[in-house]
Structure formats: C-alpha cells, structure tokens
Design an enzyme around this catalytic site. Structure first.
Site, short mmCIF file in Angstrom:
data_model
loop_
_atom_site.label_atom_id
_atom_site.label_comp_id
_atom_site.label_asym_id
_atom_site.label_seq_id
_atom_site.Cartn_x
_atom_site.Cartn_y
_atom_site.Cartn_z
N ASN A 189 7.21 10.83 -4.99
CA ASN A 189 6.75 11.30 -3.68
C ASN A 189 7.01 12.80 -3.64
O ASN A 189 8.15 13.23 -3.50
CB ASN A 189 7.52 10.56 -2.57
CG ASN A 189 7.18 11.08 -1.19
OD1 ASN A 189 6.27 11.91 -1.03
ND2 ASN A 189 7.89 10.59 -0.18
N GLU A 217 14.70 2.58 1.46
CA GLU A 217 15.13 3.98 1.44
C GLU A 217 16.14 4.19 2.56
O GLU A 217 15.75 4.50 3.71
CB GLU A 217 13.93 4.91 1.65
CG GLU A 217 12.93 4.87 0.52
CD GLU A 217 12.30 6.24 0.28
OE1 GLU A 217 12.08 6.57 -0.89
OE2 GLU A 217 12.05 7.00 1.24
N GLY A 246 17.43 12.84 0.06
CA GLY A 246 17.57 14.29 -0.04
C GLY A 246 19.00 14.77 0.15
O GLY A 246 19.24 15.95 0.35
N HIS A 262 7.43 6.17 5.82
CA HIS A 262 8.56 6.94 5.28
C HIS A 262 9.43 7.40 6.46
O HIS A 262 8.92 7.73 7.52
CB HIS A 262 8.04 8.14 4.49
CG HIS A 262 9.11 8.76 3.66
ND1 HIS A 262 10.07 9.58 4.20
CD2 HIS A 262 9.41 8.65 2.34
CE1 HIS A 262 10.90 9.96 3.24
NE2 HIS A 262 10.53 9.40 2.10
N GLY A 287 11.98 11.30 -4.81
CA GLY A 287 11.58 12.52 -4.11
C GLY A 287 11.80 13.74 -4.98
O GLY A 287 11.04 14.02 -5.92
N GLY A 288 12.87 14.46 -4.71
CA GLY A 288 13.15 15.74 -5.37
C GLY A 288 13.04 15.70 -6.88
O GLY A 288 12.44 16.60 -7.49
#
Ligand code: 13P
Length: 268
Positions: free
Chosen positions: A9, A182, A188, A95, A249-250
């Site tokens: 993502n 999640e 994050g 999300h 993510g990251g």
C-alpha cells in the site's frame, strides 16, 4: 490451500514516474513469482503508469479506495469501472486512514476536519457491494485503536466492522475477499503486533467468517496482517497458521525490502 498475498500500500507516496520506476525494479526481481501473489496499490494518479509496467507479469494492481457509483456528479471520486479500465484487480476498503482517523499522524492537523474524511460501515458496505459485480476483489481492513485494545474491545470492534461491511452480502460473492487485520496502533509506528497475538486475532476473524457464513468461506478467505511489517519481522508473522499474507505500508516503498518480505512467505 490459500496462496500468500503480499500487498504494497503505497499510500500518498510516489508520482506516476516514481511509481513506474519502483514497479519496473519489482517486476525484474519478483514479477514472475507464482508461489505468492504480489500486489501493488499506488495512488489513483499512478495506477495507469504502474499498470503499463506490470502488464504481462504475474503482479497485480490494486486501488486504495473507490466510490460506489458507476459515474455521475461526484467530484473527486473514482468509480469501479474506472479502476477496471486501468487494470485494477483489487481495491483496499476501510483502511484506518480513511475511517475517520485520517491524518492523525499529522502534527498540524486540526481534528475538526476529520469527520469530513471519515468512512463508516455503511459507506464501506456500499463500496463492497459496488465493486463485486465488476469482479474487483476487496481487501477489507479492520482493526482496533490502542484505547479500544486497552479497554478489551478488540474482538467486538472487529466483529462489528466485519458485520457492518458485509451486511447483506451473500457468502458465494465473497470467495475473492481478503481481510487485513491492521491494528491502528501498529500502523506507521514501528510498533509491530506480536506474531502470536496477530495470529490469534486473524484466527478470530476467520472464526467470525465461519459464524457469519460457513466453514468453506472461512477456509478460503485470506486474512492478512498489516502494521509495521518489515523484512526483519515478516518471516515470523507470515509463518503463523492464520496469517495468509501482509499489507505493507512504508516498507513497500523500498524494492529490496519488499522483495525480502515476499520471500518470507511460506510455500503453501
Ligand atoms: P506501515 O507498514 O507503514 O505500518 O503501514 C501499514 C498499513 O497501513 C498498510 O495498509
């Protein structure tokens, strides 16, 4: 057997040319893998560029959101047929960053704007019902905040999120559904959920599918974990029996890291 799904993502990162460059590198390294399904979810504006790069490979394209109407006067929205037209196969839904916790990591945020971005179970249900007839596969995100976890509400929050989003949807329409657990406090933050606990909650999600539908659907739907997944923790997470993949993510913005995560998935 459920094939592991490793999804990146990209959130609000990478221009179309930057996205195409990352996709080109990934295509060279892991583009023909068939043991795991590799999915890239760029921003709307980069979908076309990434689609062109991955065409002819085994990699899949997904969007980060969608609107529930096919066309009309809905300024700023993107419809299911538009996503199909650029080659999307998947759509991320619900999300936590679009569920009213939008922008909470922004230190300059005026929280009074949050309700304007917030998604509810009712909007998610509309989106889910809108994409299924187009053959788009939903990745439904669920998860609790730290306050909800500390109050002992993890299971009730997740069950309510699932019931709300899936309301009125027949089980035979959901064989391509994936659900991503999640936990909001792990997104994050670098604070990954302990693998045993992530496995337990993913098992709870599968049990909820069994309760709402049946064994067959529960055994087919892939349940992913997302929240601070990195190459250094992916192996343990992905080897849990209830975890069928990762929503990254990251770390998905770095080709080497994402490639390493994909190789942590067990051969099933
Ligand atoms: P991070 O991997 O950056 O924690 O983000 C997880 C996530 O929100 C994926 O959808």
């Amino acid at each position: 057997m459920r094939r592991p799904l490793i999804a990146g993502n990209w959130k609000m990162h990478l221009t179309p040319s930057e996205g195409a460059a990352l996709a080109t590198t990934l295509r060279q390294r892991i583009g023909m893998r068939s043991d795991v399904e590799i999915l890239l979810c760029p921003s709307f504006v980069a979908l076309q560029a990434v689609s062109e790069v991955i065409r002819g490979s085994e990699m899949k394209l997904g969007a980060q959101n969608v609107f529930w109407r096919g066309s009309g006067a809905f300024t700023g929205q993107v419809s299911p047929p538009m996503l199909c037209a650029v080659g999307c196969e998947y759509v991320i839904l619900g999300h936590s960053e679009t569920r009213g916790r939008f922008g909470v990591n922004d230190p300059d945020l005026d929280t009074s704007v949050l309700p304007y971005f917030s998604e509810t179970e009712a909007t998610l249900n509309r989106k889910l019902c809108a994409i299924l007839p187009h053959g788009l596969k939903p990745i439904l995100c669920v998860g609790e905040t730290l306050a909800e976890r500390e109050a002992g509400h993890t299971e009730s929050i997740i069950r309510a999120q699932m019931e709300g989003a899936l309301q009125g949807v027949a089980g035979d329409e959901l064989y391509d559904l994936a659900i991503a657990y999640e936990p909001v406090w792990a997104i994050g933050t670098g604070r990954v959920c302990d693998a045993d606990e992530a496995n337990r909650v993913c098992g709870f999600i599968r049990q909820t599918l069994r309760d709402l539908y049946d064994d067959e659907l529960a055994e087919t739907v892939r349940v992913l974990y997302g929240g601070s997944v990195k190459a250094s923790n992916a192996h343990t997470l992905l080897h849990q029996p209830e975890i069928d993949g990762a929503l990254v993510g990251g770390a998905s913005l770095n080709a080497e890291e994402f490639e390493q995560i994909s190789y942590c998935a067990p051969k099933r």
